[in-house]
Design a protein around this motif. Sequence first.
Motif, PDB file in Angstrom:
ATOM      1  N   MET A 125       0.846  -1.183   0.000  1.00 45.64           N
ATOM      2  CA  MET A 125       0.000   0.000   0.000  1.00 45.64           C
ATOM      3  C   MET A 125       0.886   1.239   0.000  1.00 45.64           C
ATOM      4  O   MET A 125       1.867   1.307   0.733  1.00 45.64           O
ATOM      5  CB  MET A 125      -0.860  -0.024   1.269  1.00 45.64           C
ATOM      6  CG  MET A 125      -1.965   0.978   1.290  1.00 45.64           C
ATOM      7  SD  MET A 125      -3.339   0.423   0.255  1.00 45.64           S
ATOM      8  CE  MET A 125      -4.703   1.282   1.006  1.00 45.64           C
ATOM      9  N   ASN A 126       0.516   2.231  -0.826  1.00 45.18           N
ATOM     10  CA  ASN A 126       1.134   3.554  -0.724  1.00 45.18           C
ATOM     11  C   ASN A 126       0.341   4.325   0.303  1.00 45.18           C
ATOM     12  O   ASN A 126      -0.887   4.410   0.198  1.00 45.18           O
ATOM     13  CB  ASN A 126       1.050   4.287  -2.063  1.00 45.18           C
ATOM     14  CG  ASN A 126       1.906   3.615  -3.125  1.00 45.18           C
ATOM     15  OD1 ASN A 126       3.125   3.614  -3.046  1.00 45.18           O
ATOM     16  ND2 ASN A 126       1.245   3.030  -4.116  1.00 45.18           N
ATOM     17  N   ILE A 130      -4.144   9.067   3.462  1.00 48.97           N
ATOM     18  CA  ILE A 130      -4.800   8.297   2.417  1.00 48.97           C
ATOM     19  C   ILE A 130      -3.911   7.116   2.014  1.00 48.97           C
ATOM     20  O   ILE A 130      -2.698   7.128   2.229  1.00 48.97           O
ATOM     21  CB  ILE A 130      -5.123   9.147   1.164  1.00 48.97           C
ATOM     22  CG1 ILE A 130      -3.826   9.663   0.524  1.00 48.97           C
ATOM     23  CG2 ILE A 130      -6.058  10.301   1.496  1.00 48.97           C
ATOM     24  CD1 ILE A 130      -3.989  10.062  -0.923  1.00 48.97           C
ATOM     25  N   GLY A 131      -4.543   6.100   1.455  1.00 46.57           N
ATOM     26  CA  GLY A 131      -3.782   4.948   0.975  1.00 46.57           C
ATOM     27  C   GLY A 131      -4.269   4.559  -0.407  1.00 46.57           C
ATOM     28  O   GLY A 131      -5.451   4.716  -0.711  1.00 46.57           O
ATOM     29  N   PHE A 132      -3.360   4.073  -1.233  1.00 50.78           N
ATOM     30  CA  PHE A 132      -3.777   3.546  -2.545  1.00 50.78           C
ATOM     31  C   PHE A 132      -2.895   2.375  -2.932  1.00 50.78           C
ATOM     32  O   PHE A 132      -1.698   2.345  -2.649  1.00 50.78           O
ATOM     33  CB  PHE A 132      -3.779   4.629  -3.620  1.00 50.78           C
ATOM     34  CG  PHE A 132      -2.552   5.495  -3.654  1.00 50.78           C
ATOM     35  CD1 PHE A 132      -2.462   6.618  -2.844  1.00 50.78           C
ATOM     36  CD2 PHE A 132      -1.492   5.191  -4.501  1.00 50.78           C
ATOM     37  CE1 PHE A 132      -1.333   7.420  -2.873  1.00 50.78           C
ATOM     38  CE2 PHE A 132      -0.359   5.993  -4.527  1.00 50.78           C
ATOM     39  CZ  PHE A 132      -0.275   7.107  -3.713  1.00 50.78           C
ATOM     40  N   ARG A 133      -3.547   1.388  -3.558  1.00 51.06           N
ATOM     41  CA  ARG A 133      -2.808   0.200  -3.990  1.00 51.06           C
ATOM     42  C   ARG A 133      -1.955   0.528  -5.206  1.00 51.06           C
ATOM     43  O   ARG A 133      -2.336   1.393  -6.003  1.00 51.06           O
ATOM     44  CB  ARG A 133      -3.787  -0.923  -4.361  1.00 51.06           C
ATOM     45  CG  ARG A 133      -4.643  -1.413  -3.215  1.00 51.06           C
ATOM     46  CD  ARG A 133      -3.867  -2.290  -2.286  1.00 51.06           C
ATOM     47  NE  ARG A 133      -4.676  -2.679  -1.132  1.00 51.06           N
ATOM     48  CZ  ARG A 133      -4.150  -3.127   0.001  1.00 51.06           C
ATOM     49  NH1 ARG A 133      -2.843  -3.242   0.140  1.00 51.06           N
ATOM     50  NH2 ARG A 133      -4.911  -3.475   1.008  1.00 51.06           N
ATOM     51  N   ILE A 185      -2.943   9.001  -9.914  1.00 48.19           N
ATOM     52  CA  ILE A 185      -3.460   8.075  -8.894  1.00 48.19           C
ATOM     53  C   ILE A 185      -4.958   7.971  -9.145  1.00 48.19           C
ATOM     54  O   ILE A 185      -5.699   8.941  -8.983  1.00 48.19           O
ATOM     55  CB  ILE A 185      -3.148   8.603  -7.486  1.00 48.19           C
ATOM     56  CG1 ILE A 185      -1.617   8.603  -7.294  1.00 48.19           C
ATOM     57  CG2 ILE A 185      -3.807   7.737  -6.424  1.00 48.19           C
ATOM     58  CD1 ILE A 185      -1.127   9.623  -6.324  1.00 48.19           C
ATOM     59  N   ASN A 241      -7.562   5.870  -7.905  1.00 44.63           N
ATOM     60  CA  ASN A 241      -8.436   5.977  -6.736  1.00 44.63           C
ATOM     61  C   ASN A 241      -7.664   5.677  -5.469  1.00 44.63           C
ATOM     62  O   ASN A 241      -6.574   5.108  -5.495  1.00 44.63           O
ATOM     63  CB  ASN A 241      -9.677   5.087  -6.867  1.00 44.63           C
ATOM     64  CG  ASN A 241      -9.307   3.644  -7.078  1.00 44.63           C
ATOM     65  OD1 ASN A 241      -8.514   3.105  -6.310  1.00 44.63           O
ATOM     66  ND2 ASN A 241      -9.840   3.012  -8.113  1.00 44.63           N
ATOM     67  N   TYR A 242      -8.245   6.099  -4.339  1.00 45.70           N
ATOM     68  CA  TYR A 242      -7.545   6.005  -3.063  1.00 45.70           C
ATOM     69  C   TYR A 242      -8.568   5.921  -1.958  1.00 45.70           C
ATOM     70  O   TYR A 242      -9.759   6.135  -2.182  1.00 45.70           O
ATOM     71  CB  TYR A 242      -6.641   7.219  -2.873  1.00 45.70           C
ATOM     72  CG  TYR A 242      -7.383   8.529  -2.911  1.00 45.70           C
ATOM     73  CD1 TYR A 242      -7.609   9.171  -4.128  1.00 45.70           C
ATOM     74  CD2 TYR A 242      -7.862   9.101  -1.744  1.00 45.70           C
ATOM     75  CE1 TYR A 242      -8.304  10.358  -4.183  1.00 45.70           C
ATOM     76  CE2 TYR A 242      -8.562  10.289  -1.787  1.00 45.70           C
ATOM     77  CZ  TYR A 242      -8.789  10.926  -3.016  1.00 45.70           C
ATOM     78  OH  TYR A 242      -9.491  12.080  -3.051  1.00 45.70           O
ATOM     79  N   ARG A 243      -8.098   5.585  -0.756  1.00 47.76           N
ATOM     80  CA  ARG A 243      -8.985   5.525   0.414  1.00 47.76           C
ATOM     81  C   ARG A 243      -8.483   6.450   1.499  1.00 47.76           C
ATOM     82  O   ARG A 243      -7.274   6.567   1.707  1.00 47.76           O
ATOM     83  CB  ARG A 243      -9.016   4.100   0.981  1.00 47.76           C
ATOM     84  CG  ARG A 243     -10.014   3.198   0.315  1.00 47.76           C
ATOM     85  CD  ARG A 243      -9.917   1.826   0.923  1.00 47.76           C
ATOM     86  NE  ARG A 243     -10.513   1.751   2.250  1.00 47.76           N
ATOM     87  CZ  ARG A 243     -11.823   1.749   2.472  1.00 47.76           C
ATOM     88  NH1 ARG A 243     -12.660   1.869   1.484  1.00 47.76           N
ATOM     89  NH2 ARG A 243     -12.285   1.638   3.700  1.00 47.76           N
ATOM     90  N   SER A 301     -13.661   4.616  -0.332  1.00 51.25           N
ATOM     91  CA  SER A 301     -12.637   4.971  -1.314  1.00 51.25           C
ATOM     92  C   SER A 301     -13.197   6.013  -2.273  1.00 51.25           C
ATOM     93  O   SER A 301     -14.407   6.112  -2.481  1.00 51.25           O
ATOM     94  CB  SER A 301     -12.174   3.735  -2.068  1.00 51.25           C
ATOM     95  OG  SER A 301     -13.232   2.892  -2.344  1.00 51.25           O
TER      96      SER A 301
END
Lengths: 314, 367
Positions: free
Chosen positions: B236-237, B268-271, B336, B338-340, B356
């Motif tokens: 995860m970023n 925030i996190g994004f794969r 980027i 999408n992100y959560r 997300s």
Amino acid sequence: MNLPKKQRERTSSSQRSTQEPGWVKWSLIGIAGLFAVVFLFLPLINVFVQAFSKGWVHYFKVLADPDTISAIKLTLLVAAISVPANVIFGVAASWAIAKFEFRGKSLLLTFIDLPFSISPVVSGLMFILLFGVNGLFGPLLDHLGIKIIFAVPGIVLATIFVTFPFVARELIPAMQAEGSDQEQAAMTMGASGWQTFWYVTLPSIKWGLLYGVILCNARAMGEFGAVSVVSGHITGLTDTVPLRVEKLYNEFDPAAPFAVASLLALLALVTLGIKTYLEWKTERDEHQGQQLAREVVGEPGKNFARDLPAHSPK
Amino acid sequence: MSIELKNVSKRFGEVSAVHDINFSVNDGELVALLGPSGGGKTTVLRMIGGLEMPTDGDIFIRGVRVNDIPVQKRNIGFVFQNYALFKSMTVFKNIAFGLKIKKWKKPEIEARVIELLKLLELEGLANRYPHQLSGGQRQRVAIARALAPKPDVLLLDEPFGAVDAKIRQELRQWLVHLHHDLKVTTLFVTHDQEEAMEVSDRIVIFSRGNLEQIGTPREVYEQPVNEFVARFIGVMNILELEVRNGMARLNELAFPAHGVPEGKKMKIGFRPYAVQVSPDLTQYGYQAVLKHTYFLGVMLRLEIVLPSGLVVRSRISKEDYSKMGLQDGMCVSVQIRNYRILSREDEPLTQEVATSYDMPAHIAEGI
């Protein structure tokens, strides 16, 4: 064609470089062998030679003496009481130490070793100081009419004390190595505490237990120092086999003490034989198991293909 | 409902091992208890099995409160991490043990053991002792032994921990098949997120005695509720942003503020798969340098460095990589997709709120 030979030379030279020169090896073997012969083997042979110095008939006549018979009976009685007592104590103590955490655990371990570090004579003396006429409980015992010192109970007590560590010392490392996972597994399958002990714990410690019992028995029958102090040396009443040997040695027949001593020597040889058999058996079981496991496992990758159930979708 | 835990806690002296856990397992489910070591997952398993007593809370198995029912009477099958086979018994006697204790009749025991030997493909090994078996065989004997008395639930503690990596891979699939055939409610403990993702219907994630998230493998991967889960499951970023001038920013990156007030922070996190890369410098909003490519098989992981030094990880297929003609050291453009939101300073996130976001087009296209 040259390569294997070269490799062979290399291995043999590397083997040689890690070994001591031949004379070191042979002189070490020589010293150990000489000691074994002079201090162990010759005396043992001598016992039997002396025992039979006046012939078979005399040998059995000494053994058939009523006082000797009574000494043998007493020794058997003492062993018959102290060995089971030590088995019960040994299993309980090693179970407690191996499976539970509690305060004073290391203290208990130290106490178990105590009889190993105390001179047997001192152990005997302790019982005199406790139960003798002028001892701590002497007056009370006298009042109740119970006789411990210079009687069979004293001999049994002293023997139990001296043989105290044998069973426990054998079992503690064995039980600690096992852990309690097998017992827990049995409990998840519904086994009660007693069933768990009987079906799971006992079988896994049986060889260690037997080994401890054999050593304990040998010591119980052969103990001299502690027993000598508390027995009172009453011929035909409180003489055990070792005490009988000493008494005969101080009398005029030179063959008699050796004849009785040969019984103890025989006991030692039988003990040694059983001990060696037990060691050989455990080692062989382990070795066979490893070999079988190796056959089963084979090459890691190859094994698995055969090993793993092939699941067909239903 | 097969298993239910209500407000369960466990303390060992001063140490709190498990803290106020609530979850339930449906009939026939295969559930993983996942977490780093010391997370409390094994303690939870042992409490369900009756090998540990909860300090607080209630545990129900098939609707019956089992707190006061001893381990012997819970009718569970427990497979220990090191299998704990009875060393002095043959495979047959190991499997028969539970039945013997339950006083089954001899012919019935024999039939059941033979059935299990067949099911676990252990035929021919009935007279072997545990030390004469390979690791995989031992594991199957342990499972057969646990299944023999027909338990209500099967509990496995790190079932694949003691076999080597190659066998472990195959045993996983095998457990799925077995569970599919038997339909017995199964809980297993693992610290391996990949194993949990692959094998289970649902995953319960623990950390430091707390339950972090429950969900299907897909849910916990795509919708992690917090930073811990996000980091623990897969790569995860994670960026910590601060809201300035109406946008949540970190270095050159800017995202919508999502209502977080000015001057406050959010994470925030994004794969990696959400990070798109193009060799065309004008295609996406941010320009960066492809620093390093890791070959992971079919997929590749790219380490992308923004001008400010910020590192972002991306994942693309080998095919796309060669189609675009990417290579290390190249300048690329990124977006980027999408992100959560994992946490925000102004209000605590609950599981329901964590959502997300797709990057709005005008932002994705560049600022």
